[in-house]
Design an enzyme around this catalytic site. Structure first.
Site, PDB file in Angstrom:
ATOM      1  N   CYS A 215      11.361  41.137  18.964  1.00 45.49           N
ATOM      2  CA  CYS A 215      10.298  40.732  19.880  1.00 45.49           C
ATOM      3  C   CYS A 215       9.098  40.207  19.100  1.00 45.49           C
ATOM      4  O   CYS A 215       8.552  40.915  18.254  1.00 45.49           O
ATOM      5  CB  CYS A 215       9.886  41.923  20.733  1.00 45.49           C
ATOM      6  SG  CYS A 215       8.471  41.546  21.756  1.00 45.49           S
TER       7      CYS A 215
ATOM      8  N   CYS B  29       6.776  49.273  21.183  1.00 42.78           N
ATOM      9  CA  CYS B  29       7.799  49.536  20.157  1.00 42.78           C
ATOM     10  C   CYS B  29       7.116  49.736  18.810  1.00 42.78           C
ATOM     11  O   CYS B  29       7.058  48.827  17.993  1.00 42.78           O
ATOM     12  CB  CYS B  29       8.753  48.350  20.035  1.00 42.78           C
ATOM     13  SG  CYS B  29       9.785  48.091  21.463  1.00 42.78           S
TER      14      CYS B  29
ATOM     15  N   GLN C 177      15.664  59.383  34.403  1.00 41.64           N
ATOM     16  CA  GLN C 177      15.636  59.073  32.959  1.00 41.64           C
ATOM     17  C   GLN C 177      15.817  57.573  32.750  1.00 41.64           C
ATOM     18  O   GLN C 177      16.636  56.956  33.422  1.00 41.64           O
ATOM     19  CB  GLN C 177      16.757  59.835  32.245  1.00 41.64           C
ATOM     20  CG  GLN C 177      16.579  61.340  32.257  1.00 41.64           C
ATOM     21  CD  GLN C 177      15.590  61.832  31.213  1.00 41.64           C
ATOM     22  OE1 GLN C 177      15.008  61.056  30.458  1.00 41.64           O
ATOM     23  NE2 GLN C 177      15.379  63.134  31.193  1.00 41.64           N
TER      24      GLN C 177
ATOM     25  N   CYS D  78      10.923  66.609  25.624  1.00 44.26           N
ATOM     26  CA  CYS D  78      10.540  65.247  25.252  1.00 44.26           C
ATOM     27  C   CYS D  78       9.337  65.268  24.319  1.00 44.26           C
ATOM     28  O   CYS D  78       8.763  64.235  24.022  1.00 44.26           O
ATOM     29  CB  CYS D  78      10.273  64.394  26.484  1.00 44.26           C
ATOM     30  SG  CYS D  78       9.003  65.087  27.552  1.00 44.26           S
TER      31      CYS D  78
HETATM   32  N1  SAH Z   1      15.321  67.389  34.503  1.00 41.18           N
HETATM   33  C1  SAH Z   1      14.882  66.202  35.176  1.00 41.18           C
HETATM   34  C2  SAH Z   1      13.370  65.961  35.130  1.00 41.18           C
HETATM   35  C3  SAH Z   1      12.693  66.148  33.813  1.00 41.18           C
HETATM   36  S1  SAH Z   1      11.050  65.495  33.717  1.00 41.18           S
HETATM   37  C4  SAH Z   1      15.613  64.992  34.658  1.00 41.18           C
HETATM   38  O1  SAH Z   1      16.205  65.033  33.584  1.00 41.18           O
HETATM   39  O2  SAH Z   1      15.633  63.967  35.333  1.00 41.18           O
HETATM   40  C5  SAH Z   1      10.047  66.867  34.077  1.00 41.18           C
HETATM   41  C6  SAH Z   1       9.904  67.161  35.541  1.00 41.18           C
HETATM   42  O3  SAH Z   1       9.029  68.285  35.664  1.00 41.18           O
HETATM   43  C7  SAH Z   1       9.291  66.053  36.381  1.00 41.18           C
HETATM   44  O4  SAH Z   1      10.165  65.761  37.438  1.00 41.18           O
HETATM   45  C8  SAH Z   1       7.969  66.662  36.894  1.00 41.18           C
HETATM   46  O5  SAH Z   1       7.641  66.236  38.188  1.00 41.18           O
HETATM   47  C9  SAH Z   1       8.266  68.138  36.859  1.00 41.18           C
HETATM   48  N2  SAH Z   1       7.121  69.079  36.754  1.00 41.18           N
HETATM   49  C10 SAH Z   1       5.963  68.890  36.096  1.00 41.18           C
HETATM   50  N3  SAH Z   1       5.215  70.008  36.143  1.00 41.18           N
HETATM   51  C11 SAH Z   1       5.915  70.931  36.859  1.00 41.18           C
HETATM   52  C12 SAH Z   1       5.675  72.289  37.234  1.00 41.18           C
HETATM   53  N4  SAH Z   1       4.557  72.905  36.891  1.00 41.18           N
HETATM   54  N5  SAH Z   1       6.627  72.925  37.938  1.00 41.18           N
HETATM   55  C13 SAH Z   1       7.781  72.303  38.285  1.00 41.18           C
HETATM   56  N6  SAH Z   1       8.057  71.022  37.951  1.00 41.18           N
HETATM   57  C14 SAH Z   1       7.144  70.337  37.245  1.00 41.18           C
END
Ligand code: SAH
Length: 491
Positions: free
Chosen positions: A73, A82, A308, A434
């Protein structure tokens, strides 16, 4: 030696920060240099001098590092998305593995020799470009008054036109060009953050990699409640062109009239096709180099739900979490921070019962719909804070889990969740993270009080960037002897 702003210096880049900046030293005094790669000999211009360190701008690479590669890019330096595209993919993987390991040493207090035993090789991608299933483009006007889509330059509000991001799918360019010429033909303005005026703010594009289904959502600064689902001038013309694209399944608008940098408005109206797209995530065989097993779960994704962004690596990450969970069919499992129930449904097909908790109500609606669509009945979802629901279900309702899976946002797990896992004394914990800094912080707490790390594996979900995921398996400690290995603070 005292350094001054604008001074030109020659440095060897000997290390990198976790944010991907090169580190060069002169007599032990460090310079942080964006876009410099470990191994470069570079001319830098000093931009900011602090007491114990300084920042520099890369003026010229004098001798390129052996890890330097041609970038795909032309905008990679200005865009900032990136951060390490100029570094070979092999070296990127090494960088990410070290990042996770160093955080576990520095913040987690784990011994390097111990980590060498439990860390499994990083899971990289075969093709580390065009992996993103989601693109979010800001729309603006160039100096000549033409609508453009691209990215924000540095910390400014001006948009640099680029419809062909090398991380996105090929359809992005075609879709954006249709929208831009539609705007031009119909004299439709782009939103201006500075004044709050103008019409089109952002374009969201999502594609299901397995299903081929595409969704386009235009974020508009518009009055609510237009008649007959018409929100855009000459709407049928735009729909006519977009719906010709192969795979187009859903076209919607999201109304956002707020003066904020939150992109999506709360309200979404479908103007053509379905409200959501479908995608399938397949279970892969971790022992056999992530070979496909043929078993998949179908997910419905709406414009506002979290999903994701790298579907190829997501299959590997979830399969790894599933294999770490070691489920035989008898277990009760909690999936904390479950989003639209992706990991929960992966687990449910092997477990006796799965409970998921998530803070976003729409995500839980999706999760329930996804469970029903896949005929999965042994899963129950709760809306709310994990730190409230999880302890409450344990203390009041006596729900005890054999395995707890957590996949928190960057800030990591809430202390109340960790305390409950410790009280509950589940056999295993699978921690999907993450952010390896908060992961290390939480592992330190869990390992000081009854758990030990069995396995750690870094998964590269975001090639070309400095971000990374990691998956950790913790088990209830078997012996006191091993405890000393993990709680010693090394640095
Ligand atoms: N396991 C899922 C989402 C992971 S991302 C996947 O792989 O798709 C983290 C998630 O935590 C998000 O959906 C966010 O909305 C949620 N989250 C953030 N703070 C939170 C809390 N205090 N209690 C419950 N969920 C929460």
């Amino acid at each position: 030696m005292v350094y001054e702003k604008n001074q030109l210096l020659t440095v060897e880049i000997i290390d990198m920060t976790t944010d991907g900046e090169g580190i060069g030293k002169i007599d032990g005094y460090p310079f942080f240099v964006k876009d410099a790669i470990i191994g470069d000999k570079a001319q830098i211009r000093v931009t900011r001098v602090k007491k114990n360190y300084a920042y520099g701008r890369l003026e010229k690479v004098l001798t390129p590092s052996s890890f330097r590669v041609e970038t795909k890019c032309p905008f990679h330096k200005r865009c900032g998305g990136c951060q390490i595209q100029a570094m070979s993919y092999e070296r990127q993987l090494q960088f990410k593995e070290s990042k996770v390991k160093n955080n576990l040493i520095r913040i987690g207090g784990f011994a390097p020799e111990f980590l060498d035993k439990v860390m499994e090789p990083i899971v990289g991608m075969g093709e580390p470009f065009h992996y993103r299933n989601k693109a979010l483009y800001p729309i603006g006007m160039d100096k000549e008054g033409n609508p453009v889509a691209g990215f924000y330059a540095g910390r400014t509000h001006s948009i640099i036109a680029n419809t062909d991001c090398s991380l996105g799918v090929k359809e992005n360019k075609e879709i954006l060009e249709i929208i831009l010429s539609y705007m031009k033909e119909n004299h439709i303005s782009a939103y201006d953050e500075a004044t709050g005026k103008g019409f089109i703010r952002h374009v969201l594009i999502r594609k299901g990699f397995q299903s081929g289904e595409i969704m386009v959502c235009l974020v508009i600064n518009s009055k609510i409640g237009k008649k007959n689902s018409t929100f855009l001038p000459n709407q049928d013309r735009l729909i006519g062109s977009l719906s010709n694209i192969k795979g187009m399944t859903s076209i919607s608008v999201s109304i956002n009239r707020e003066r904020t940098n939150v992109v999506m408005g709360k309200e979404v109206h479908t103007i053509w096709g379905k409200d959501s797209i479908k995608d399938i995530i397949y279970v892969r065989n971790v022992e056999n180099n992530f070979a496909a097993t043929g078993r998949g779960i179908t997910f419905s994704i709406s414009p506002l739900s979290f999903y994701q962004i790298n579907p190829v690596q997501t299959e590997k990450l979830y399969s790894l979490a599933l294999s770490y969970a070691g489920i035989t069919g008898k277990e009760v499992v909690w999936d904390l921070y479950c989003g639209i129930g992706t990991i929960s449904l992966f687990l449910a097909s092997n477990a006796k019962q799965v409970y998921g908790v998530e803070i976003v109500p729409q995500a839980i609606e999706d999760a329930k719909r996804n469970a029903a669509y896949n005929d999965i009945e042994n899963v129950q979802f709760f809306v709310g804070n994990a730190e409230e629901i999880f302890p409450e279900k344990y203390e009041k309702d006596g729900i005890r889990a054999d395995v707890v899976v957590v996949d928190p946002p960057r800030k990591g797990c809430d202390k109340a969740c960790l305390d409950t896992v410790l009280k509950m004394a589940s056999e295993r914990i699978v921690y999907v993270s993450c952010d390896s800094a908060t992961l290390a912080r939480d592992l330190r707490i869990l390992c000081a009080d009854g758990y030990e790390i069995e396995k750690v594996r870094t998964v590269d979900m975001f090639p070309m960037t400095v971000h990374t995921e990691a998956c950790v398996l913790l088990a209830k400690r078997k012996s006191i002897k091993e405890k000393s290995l993990v709680v010693e603070r090394v640095v």
